[in-house]
Design a protein around this motif. Structure first.
Motif, PDB file in Angstrom:
ATOM      1  N   THR A  99       0.830  -1.205   0.000  1.00 35.00           N
ATOM      2  CA  THR A  99       0.000   0.000   0.000  1.00 35.00           C
ATOM      3  C   THR A  99       0.868   1.261   0.000  1.00 35.00           C
ATOM      4  OG1 THR A  99      -0.136   0.002   2.414  1.00 35.00           O
ATOM      5  CG2 THR A  99      -1.905  -1.123   1.218  1.00 35.00           C
ATOM      6  N   GLU A 100       2.064   1.129  -0.518  1.00 38.35           N
ATOM      7  CA  GLU A 100       3.016   2.248  -0.580  1.00 38.35           C
ATOM      8  C   GLU A 100       3.303   2.840   0.794  1.00 38.35           C
ATOM      9  OE1 GLU A 100       1.491   4.921  -3.555  1.00 38.35           O
ATOM     10  OE2 GLU A 100       1.478   3.350  -5.077  1.00 38.35           O
ATOM     11  N   GLY A 101       3.251   2.006   1.821  1.00 41.41           N
ATOM     12  CA  GLY A 101       3.636   2.405   3.168  1.00 41.41           C
ATOM     13  C   GLY A 101       2.634   3.248   3.919  1.00 41.41           C
ATOM     14  N   THR A 102       1.432   3.410   3.386  1.00 39.58           N
ATOM     15  CA  THR A 102       0.478   4.290   4.054  1.00 39.58           C
ATOM     16  C   THR A 102      -0.380   3.585   5.087  1.00 39.58           C
ATOM     17  OG1 THR A 102      -1.079   3.961   2.235  1.00 39.58           O
ATOM     18  CG2 THR A 102       0.352   5.887   2.109  1.00 39.58           C
ATOM     19  N   ILE A 103      -0.934   2.452   4.713  1.00 40.87           N
ATOM     20  CA  ILE A 103      -1.829   1.721   5.607  1.00 40.87           C
ATOM     21  C   ILE A 103      -1.451   0.246   5.549  1.00 40.87           C
ATOM     22  CG2 ILE A 103      -4.216   1.006   6.015  1.00 40.87           C
ATOM     23  CD1 ILE A 103      -5.078   3.593   4.628  1.00 40.87           C
ATOM     24  N   MET A 104      -1.419  -0.379   6.701  1.00 42.07           N
ATOM     25  CA  MET A 104      -1.130  -1.807   6.733  1.00 42.07           C
ATOM     26  C   MET A 104      -2.379  -2.571   6.302  1.00 42.07           C
ATOM     27  SD  MET A 104       0.215  -4.166   9.869  1.00 42.07           S
ATOM     28  CE  MET A 104      -1.269  -3.998  10.815  1.00 42.07           C
ATOM     29  N   PRO A 105      -2.256  -3.417   5.281  1.00 42.38           N
ATOM     30  CA  PRO A 105      -3.430  -4.183   4.840  1.00 42.38           C
ATOM     31  C   PRO A 105      -3.890  -5.148   5.930  1.00 42.38           C
ATOM     32  CG  PRO A 105      -1.520  -4.633   3.442  1.00 42.38           C
ATOM     33  CD  PRO A 105      -1.079  -3.705   4.516  1.00 42.38           C
ATOM     34  N   SER A 106      -5.186  -5.366   5.987  1.00 46.07           N
ATOM     35  CA  SER A 106      -5.722  -6.296   6.976  1.00 46.07           C
ATOM     36  C   SER A 106      -6.158  -7.612   6.348  1.00 46.07           C
ATOM     37  CB  SER A 106      -6.904  -5.660   7.715  1.00 46.07           C
ATOM     38  OG  SER A 106      -7.917  -5.321   6.797  1.00 46.07           O
ATOM     39  N   TYR A 107      -6.114  -7.682   5.021  1.00 45.61           N
ATOM     40  CA  TYR A 107      -6.547  -8.900   4.349  1.00 45.61           C
ATOM     41  C   TYR A 107      -5.806  -9.029   3.023  1.00 45.61           C
ATOM     42  CZ  TYR A 107      -9.486 -12.253   1.925  1.00 45.61           C
ATOM     43  OH  TYR A 107      -9.935 -13.346   1.234  1.00 45.61           O
ATOM     44  N   PHE A 108      -5.343 -10.218   2.739  1.00 43.49           N
ATOM     45  CA  PHE A 108      -4.722 -10.509   1.458  1.00 43.49           C
ATOM     46  C   PHE A 108      -5.471 -11.657   0.811  1.00 43.49           C
ATOM     47  CE2 PHE A 108      -1.018  -8.633   3.564  1.00 43.49           C
ATOM     48  CZ  PHE A 108      -0.561  -7.787   2.570  1.00 43.49           C
ATOM     49  N   GLN A 109      -5.595 -11.617  -0.481  1.00 44.06           N
ATOM     50  CA  GLN A 109      -6.144 -12.740  -1.225  1.00 44.06           C
ATOM     51  C   GLN A 109      -5.017 -13.276  -2.088  1.00 44.06           C
ATOM     52  OE1 GLN A 109      -9.706 -12.005  -3.455  1.00 44.06           O
ATOM     53  NE2 GLN A 109      -9.356 -13.750  -4.770  1.00 44.06           N
ATOM     54  N   HIS A 110      -4.713 -14.543  -1.911  1.00 43.26           N
ATOM     55  CA  HIS A 110      -3.636 -15.170  -2.678  1.00 43.26           C
ATOM     56  C   HIS A 110      -4.228 -16.193  -3.639  1.00 43.26           C
ATOM     57  CE1 HIS A 110      -0.612 -13.352  -0.144  1.00 43.26           C
ATOM     58  NE2 HIS A 110      -1.316 -13.722   0.902  1.00 43.26           N
ATOM     59  N   VAL A 111      -3.793 -16.139  -4.878  1.00 40.34           N
ATOM     60  CA  VAL A 111      -4.231 -17.100  -5.879  1.00 40.34           C
ATOM     61  C   VAL A 111      -3.156 -18.183  -5.985  1.00 40.34           C
ATOM     62  CG1 VAL A 111      -4.822 -17.430  -8.307  1.00 40.34           C
ATOM     63  CG2 VAL A 111      -5.494 -15.316  -7.131  1.00 40.34           C
ATOM     64  N   VAL A 112      -3.541 -19.411  -5.770  1.00 39.96           N
ATOM     65  CA  VAL A 112      -2.603 -20.527  -5.836  1.00 39.96           C
ATOM     66  C   VAL A 112      -2.216 -20.751  -7.295  1.00 39.96           C
ATOM     67  CG1 VAL A 112      -2.284 -22.992  -5.404  1.00 39.96           C
ATOM     68  CG2 VAL A 112      -3.549 -21.585  -3.765  1.00 39.96           C
ATOM     69  N   THR A 113      -0.907 -20.745  -7.561  1.00 41.35           N
ATOM     70  CA  THR A 113      -0.426 -20.966  -8.931  1.00 41.35           C
ATOM     71  C   THR A 113       0.240 -22.329  -9.101  1.00 41.35           C
ATOM     72  OG1 THR A 113       1.664 -19.859  -8.421  1.00 41.35           O
ATOM     73  CG2 THR A 113      -0.113 -18.502  -9.383  1.00 41.35           C
ATOM     74  N   LYS A 130      -1.574 -29.183  -1.174  1.00 38.69           N
ATOM     75  CA  LYS A 130      -0.709 -28.269  -0.423  1.00 38.69           C
ATOM     76  C   LYS A 130      -0.226 -27.215  -1.407  1.00 38.69           C
ATOM     77  CE  LYS A 130       3.794 -28.010   1.751  1.00 38.69           C
ATOM     78  NZ  LYS A 130       5.024 -28.728   2.045  1.00 38.69           N
ATOM     79  N   ALA A 131      -0.567 -25.948  -1.154  1.00 34.70           N
ATOM     80  CA  ALA A 131      -0.139 -24.875  -2.030  1.00 34.70           C
ATOM     81  C   ALA A 131       1.377 -24.716  -1.935  1.00 34.70           C
ATOM     82  CB  ALA A 131      -0.825 -23.571  -1.650  1.00 34.70           C
ATOM     83  N   THR A 132       2.031 -24.583  -3.071  1.00 36.55           N
ATOM     84  CA  THR A 132       3.488 -24.408  -3.089  1.00 36.55           C
ATOM     85  C   THR A 132       3.921 -23.081  -3.719  1.00 36.55           C
ATOM     86  OG1 THR A 132       3.629 -25.642  -5.157  1.00 36.55           O
ATOM     87  CG2 THR A 132       3.954 -26.890  -3.108  1.00 36.55           C
ATOM     88  N   ALA A 133       2.983 -22.388  -4.368  1.00 39.47           N
ATOM     89  CA  ALA A 133       3.292 -21.077  -4.953  1.00 39.47           C
ATOM     90  C   ALA A 133       2.012 -20.258  -5.063  1.00 39.47           C
ATOM     91  CB  ALA A 133       3.943 -21.228  -6.329  1.00 39.47           C
ATOM     92  N   PHE A 134       2.177 -18.947  -4.937  1.00 47.00           N
ATOM     93  CA  PHE A 134       1.040 -18.037  -4.994  1.00 47.00           C
ATOM     94  C   PHE A 134       1.313 -16.913  -5.976  1.00 47.00           C
ATOM     95  CE2 PHE A 134       1.014 -19.833  -0.739  1.00 47.00           C
ATOM     96  CZ  PHE A 134      -0.316 -20.203  -0.590  1.00 47.00           C
ATOM     97  N   GLU A 135       0.238 -16.334  -6.483  1.00 47.34           N
ATOM     98  CA  GLU A 135       0.329 -15.160  -7.350  1.00 47.34           C
ATOM     99  C   GLU A 135       0.318 -13.918  -6.486  1.00 47.34           C
ATOM    100  OE1 GLU A 135      -3.156 -13.582  -9.844  1.00 47.34           O
ATOM    101  OE2 GLU A 135      -2.087 -15.020 -11.128  1.00 47.34           O
TER     102      GLU A 135
END
Length: 135
Positions: A99-113, A130-135
């Motif tokens: 977020t360019e250092g302004t606000i700490m994110p409270s949620y991330f969505q990761h896509v399993v690749t 078992k996920a081994t890599a994410f986007e």
């Protein structure tokens, strides 16, 4: 969580005496301490190592503790808490880069690749992975 680790470290330094904990917690702290000191672990490997240990701990204490206790010396315990707090703060700083250092994110969505099949199936026959890599 880092505030709790920081407060505990400060308090244990001040009182300078051993802390008695359940033996199961001692085992978890040992795994966490080892993982924190293992520079060969990237973030994903660190996460896998510590989450497995946490799940094992949860499984062991799900119904009750063994009753065994371990006395932890203050210096190594403070070192562990300081390292844990530093790891948590580093994670907070890393999250701010999204977020360019302004606000700490409270949620991330990761896509399993990429993933690996575990060999286990759920109750309707779907495979666990078992996920081994994410986007």
């Amino acid at each position: 969580t880092w505030r709790v680790a920081d407060w505990l470290a400060t308090t244990i330094k001040r009182v300078d005496r051993p802390v008695v904990v359940p033996a199961e917690l001692d085992k978890l702290i040992n795994v966490e301490t080892s993982a924190l000191g293992d520079e060969s672990l990237d973030d994903m490997a660190y996460w896998e190592t510590t989450r497995k240990a946490l799940e094992k701990y949860r499984s062991e204490v799900k119904l009750f503790f063994s009753g065994e206790e371990v006395e932890l010396a203050p210096v190594p315990l403070v070192e562990f808490l300081d390292a844990a707090a530093a790891k948590l703060l580093a994670g907070i700083e890393k999250s701010k880069t999204f977020t360019e250092g302004t606000i700490m994110p409270s949620y991330f969505q990761h896509v399993v690749t990429d993933f690996e099949y575990t060999g286990f199936l759920n109750f309707v026959g779907q495979p666990f992975v078992k996920a081994t890599a994410f986007e």
